[in-house]
Design a protein around this motif. Structure first.
Motif, short mmCIF file in Angstrom:
data_model
loop_
_atom_site.label_atom_id
_atom_site.label_comp_id
_atom_site.label_asym_id
_atom_site.label_seq_id
_atom_site.Cartn_x
_atom_site.Cartn_y
_atom_site.Cartn_z
N UNK A 62 -46.51 21.47 37.47
CA UNK A 62 -46.07 22.97 37.29
C UNK A 62 -45.79 24.55 37.80
N UNK A 63 -44.79 23.34 38.84
CA UNK A 63 -43.30 24.11 38.70
C UNK A 63 -42.29 23.72 39.10
N UNK A 64 -40.95 24.67 40.24
CA UNK A 64 -39.40 23.59 39.78
C UNK A 64 -39.63 23.49 41.56
N UNK A 65 -40.53 22.36 41.65
CA UNK A 65 -40.15 22.12 43.41
C UNK A 65 -39.64 20.50 43.10
N UNK A 98 -35.66 10.99 35.34
CA UNK A 98 -35.15 10.96 34.24
C UNK A 98 -35.25 12.09 33.87
N UNK A 99 -36.10 12.76 34.73
CA UNK A 99 -36.64 14.40 33.98
C UNK A 99 -37.57 14.82 34.10
N UNK A 100 -38.47 15.87 33.74
CA UNK A 100 -39.63 16.62 33.68
C UNK A 100 -39.89 16.38 32.76
N UNK A 101 -41.65 16.39 32.21
CA UNK A 101 -42.18 16.65 31.75
C UNK A 101 -43.54 18.20 31.99
N UNK A 102 -44.29 19.78 31.39
CA UNK A 102 -44.72 20.06 32.00
C UNK A 102 -45.51 20.32 31.95
N UNK A 103 -46.81 20.59 32.38
CA UNK A 103 -47.99 20.95 32.38
C UNK A 103 -48.20 21.74 31.13
N UNK A 104 -48.57 21.13 30.10
CA UNK A 104 -49.28 22.20 28.50
C UNK A 104 -50.61 22.54 28.59
#
Ligand SMILES: Nc1ncnc2c1ncn2[C@@H]1O[C@H](COP(=O)(O)OP(=O)(O)OP(=O)(O)O)[C@@H](O)[C@H]1O
Ligand SMILES: [Mg+2]
Ligand SMILES: [Zn+2]
Lengths: 136, 240
Positions: B186-189, B204-210
């Motif tokens: 949800x944010x860039x914490x 590996x990385x992130x997937x934003x809340x869609x």
């Protein structure tokens, strides 16, 4: 004919055992066919014969089949029953699902004593190798 | 002797990579990631299989909108190919019914499926795991030699606590961990990333809340245009 896949399992396991025990010839394999999975013995035999063709250790092998009744026991009320007694209440699609995955019996059967689906398959589930005999 | 155990390795001998999408906790996006990853890999022309091993709550068919297909019987069973993905799920046999079974039955069903399914040649077999680290996880580790775990977490402290247990368990069993994906960001914490890195596991990385996720559940074409897919595509190069 998914019997073929299980027959491959029987042959593969037998070959593995023959290697481990250094057997040059397999004389007899006893296979238990649990009633729940309703394996067609003729198809199974045919598949076994086709699969063993290129393998020399099976030249003189007798495949013996033993049928085992499927017994189920309720975890809630301990009632025991046989699958055969319930088979007539199942339609083709249900029977086929159980044929592929015997555990699907929990969907299409209930305990005749209390109606629970929480039962265990005590015996007669599916294909099992009872014994492998051979000569060194 | 169980004749099924030995044949499983043969059924998978032409599968290049086995990836189990796991996490331990429920509802964190394992099925969404597994299904979408399979779809994205197939779009990139990889040969992909998708195996839904969540027998209590199979979901991949719902996410991808797969219905009306059934495996073919041919010296075992051949999974139907949908959108380029060879898809196998318990729904073919359980239909929409609840499966009231205990662990031993789950285990037996998994063994049966693995023993009879002919995947043939695949670059990737993606496995959607159920929540928890019980029967299914133990069977996947026991039966699928070479399986790699792709672990999902969310920015939640509560989720991470269970995810850490999963990582610990996998490490102890010497199971390769591809890394961790942070879903529903949800944010860039950077808190999750730091926590994961102290575990000596790749982030590996992130997937934003869609927010529009529900709109494209079951609709592959809409899904392919989503930010979810965009995020997954960015992660794929990190899977090597
Ligand atoms: N990035 C995201 N953005 C918005 N919603 C999401 C996202 N990822 C997953 N969801 C939603 O969260 C819910 C749970 O996702 P999913 O079913 O994939 O989780 P799961 O970990 O497989 O759950 P289970 O443990 O029950 O198998 C679904 O409603 C899904 O649509
Ligand atoms: Mg899921
Ligand atoms: Zn009962």
């Amino acid at each position: 004919m998914h019997e073929w896949a299980l027959a491959e399992g029987v042959i593969d396991t037998t070959v593995k055992v023959s290697r481990e025990k250094k057997l040059k010839e397999i004389s007899r394999v006893v296979i238990t066919l649990g009633e729940l999975q309703q394996i067609d013995e003729e198809i199974f035999k045919f598949a076994l014969r086709e699969i063993i063709k290129p393998t020399s250790i099976f030249k003189k092998t007798e495949f013996k089949f033993e049928k085992e009744k499927a017994v189920l026991r309720c975890k809630v009320c301990t009632t025991e029953w046989e699958f055969g007694d319930m088979l007539c209440g199942l339609d083709d699609v249900e029977v086929e699902s159980i044929h592929f995955i015997p555990e699907m019996s929990h969907i299409y059967m209930k305990c005749p004593g209390c109606g629970s689906r929480d039962f265990e398959i005590v015996k007669g589930r599916g294909v099992w190798i009872a014994s492998i005999e051979g000569m060194e | 002797m169980d004749p099924r155990l030995n044949i499983i390795a043969h059924r998978l001998e032409n599968v290049d990579r086995l990836i189990a999408v796991s996490g331990g906790k429920g509802g964190i996006g394992k099925s969404s990631v597994a299904s979408t990853l399979a779809l994205c890999l197939s779009k990139k022309n990889y040969r992909v299989g998708l195996l839904d091993l969540d027998f209590y709550g199979p979901s991949c068919h719902l996410i991808l909108g797969i219905k009306g297909v059934y495996p073919e019987e041919e010296r075992g069973i051949l999974p139907p190919q949908v959108y380029g993905i060879k898809f196998m799920s318990i729904v073919y046999y359980a239909k929409e019914n609840p499966l009231t079974v205990r662990g031993i039955d789950i285990s037996n069903s998994i063994i049966e499926l693995l023993a009879i399914t002919r995947w043939e040649e695949l670059d990737f077999l993606i496995i959607d795991m159920p929540p928890g680290i019980g029967d299914t996880t133990l069977d996947v580790i026991r039966l699928l030699k070479g399986v790699e775990f792709l672990v999902i977490t969310t920015p939640s402290k509560v989720v991470l606590e269970t995810v850490k247990k999963t990582l610990e368990m996998l490490k102890e069993a010497h199971v390769p961990i591809l890394g961790v994906i942070e879903n529903m960001k949800l944010n860039n914490s950077s808190w999750t990333r730091q926590e994961i890195e102290t575990f000596d596991v790749k982030y590996l990385g992130e997937i934003g809340f869609d927010r529009s996720f529900e709109d494209f559940v079951g609709d592959r074409n809409k899904l392919l245009k989503s930010s979810f897919v965009e995020d997954i595509n960015k992660l794929i190069p990190n899977l090597d």
